[in-house]
Write an enzyme that holds these catalytic residues in place. Structure first.
Site, short mmCIF file in Angstrom:
data_model
loop_
_atom_site.label_atom_id
_atom_site.label_comp_id
_atom_site.label_asym_id
_atom_site.label_seq_id
_atom_site.Cartn_x
_atom_site.Cartn_y
_atom_site.Cartn_z
CG ASP A 58 26.84 51.17 32.07
OD1 ASP A 58 27.60 50.50 32.80
OD2 ASP A 58 25.60 51.08 32.14
CG ASN A 85 39.14 53.91 38.79
OD1 ASN A 85 39.76 53.67 39.83
ND2 ASN A 85 38.07 54.71 38.77
CE1 TYR A 161 35.89 46.58 45.59
CE2 TYR A 161 37.30 45.85 47.38
CZ TYR A 161 37.08 46.67 46.30
OH TYR A 161 38.03 47.60 45.93
CE LYS A 165 38.19 45.90 42.85
NZ LYS A 165 38.27 46.68 41.59
CB THR A 194 36.83 56.46 47.68
OG1 THR A 194 36.56 55.08 47.97
CG2 THR A 194 38.31 56.64 47.36
#
Length: 236
Positions: A58, A85, A161, A165, A194
């Site tokens: 985790d 990832n 998000y 990034k 995904t």
């Protein structure tokens, strides 16, 4: 100590991470499939061929990451490739309604997770003849692409998000400067179908893993401190 290449992929029981594990294992590598849920990780690994081992992990937990690093050291003595990832999309909240709690929820995995992992595994990576780290970023983290009306990245407006990034991209650049003997790069998988996007992406997970695999297998004199997709360099 084994002489094969040893790689660890976080968040790898499904999606792009799973495809990356499969492709690296097909190269004859020893691949550690990092999964927060060990049961799901085991179920995923059982569908693969090659030297794949589930590693309960985790990335949001100091204790879990420390235990994983201890397990890798005990079993293999080193790590050659770390693929950060694991990532989440974050709460579905409009930009103007987003608060610190929503930001922290996303950053816990997407930003603090890779930092926690990298710090814990650098000692093992230093024992590799060709240490490599791949940060799985996104075109959504590119200020250039999200500001271009011709790009799909410009059609999504959110604070969590995309900014996570962008932060990861800078972290990648700084690690590359701090560890010049490593090859450390950020990968943009592209808009891939995904669970992260409700399978709305137009790329397959095979295509989405192309840049990651390319950077995981980069030569010792290859690029470092860069941002790449499956076609080449991505603008910051």
């Amino acid at each position: 100590m084994t002489e094969t290449t040893i790689a660890l992929v976080t968040g790898a029981n499904k999606g792009i991470g799973f495809a990356t594990v499969r492709r690296l294992a097909e190269r004859g590598w020893t691949v550690l499939l990092g999964a927060r849920d060990a049961e799901r990780g085991t179920a995923a690994a059982e569908t693969l061929h090659g030297d794949v081992t589930v590693l309960p992990l985790d990335v949001t937990s100091d204790e879990s990451v420390a235990a994983a690093a201890k397990e890798v050291e005990s079993r293999y003595g080193r790590l050659d490739v770390l693929v950060n990832n694991a990532g989440i999309i974050g709460p579905a909240v409009a930009a103007v309604d987003t608060g610190a709690d929503e930001m922290l929820a996303c950053y816990a995995t997407n930003v603090f997770g890779p930092v926690r992992m990298t710090r814990a595994f650098v000692p093992l990576l230093r024992r590799s003849a060709a240490p490599r780290i791949v940060m799985v970023s996104s075109g959504m983290g590119s200020i250039t692409l999200t500001g271009d009306p011709a790009r799909v990245e410009s059609t999504f407006v959110a604070l969590t998000y995309p900014s996570s990034k962008t932060a990861l991209n800078m972290i990648t650049s700084q690690y590359a400067r701090a560890l010049p003997e490593f090859r450390i790069n950020a990968a943009d998988p592209g808009y891939t179908a995904t669970d992260l996007n409700g399978n709305s992406g137009f790329q397959t997970v095979e295509e989405g893993s192309d840049a990651i695999v390319a950077l995981a297998t980069v030569a010792p004199d290859g690029p470092t401190g860069g941002f790449f997709d499956r076609s080449g360099p991505v603008p910051w």
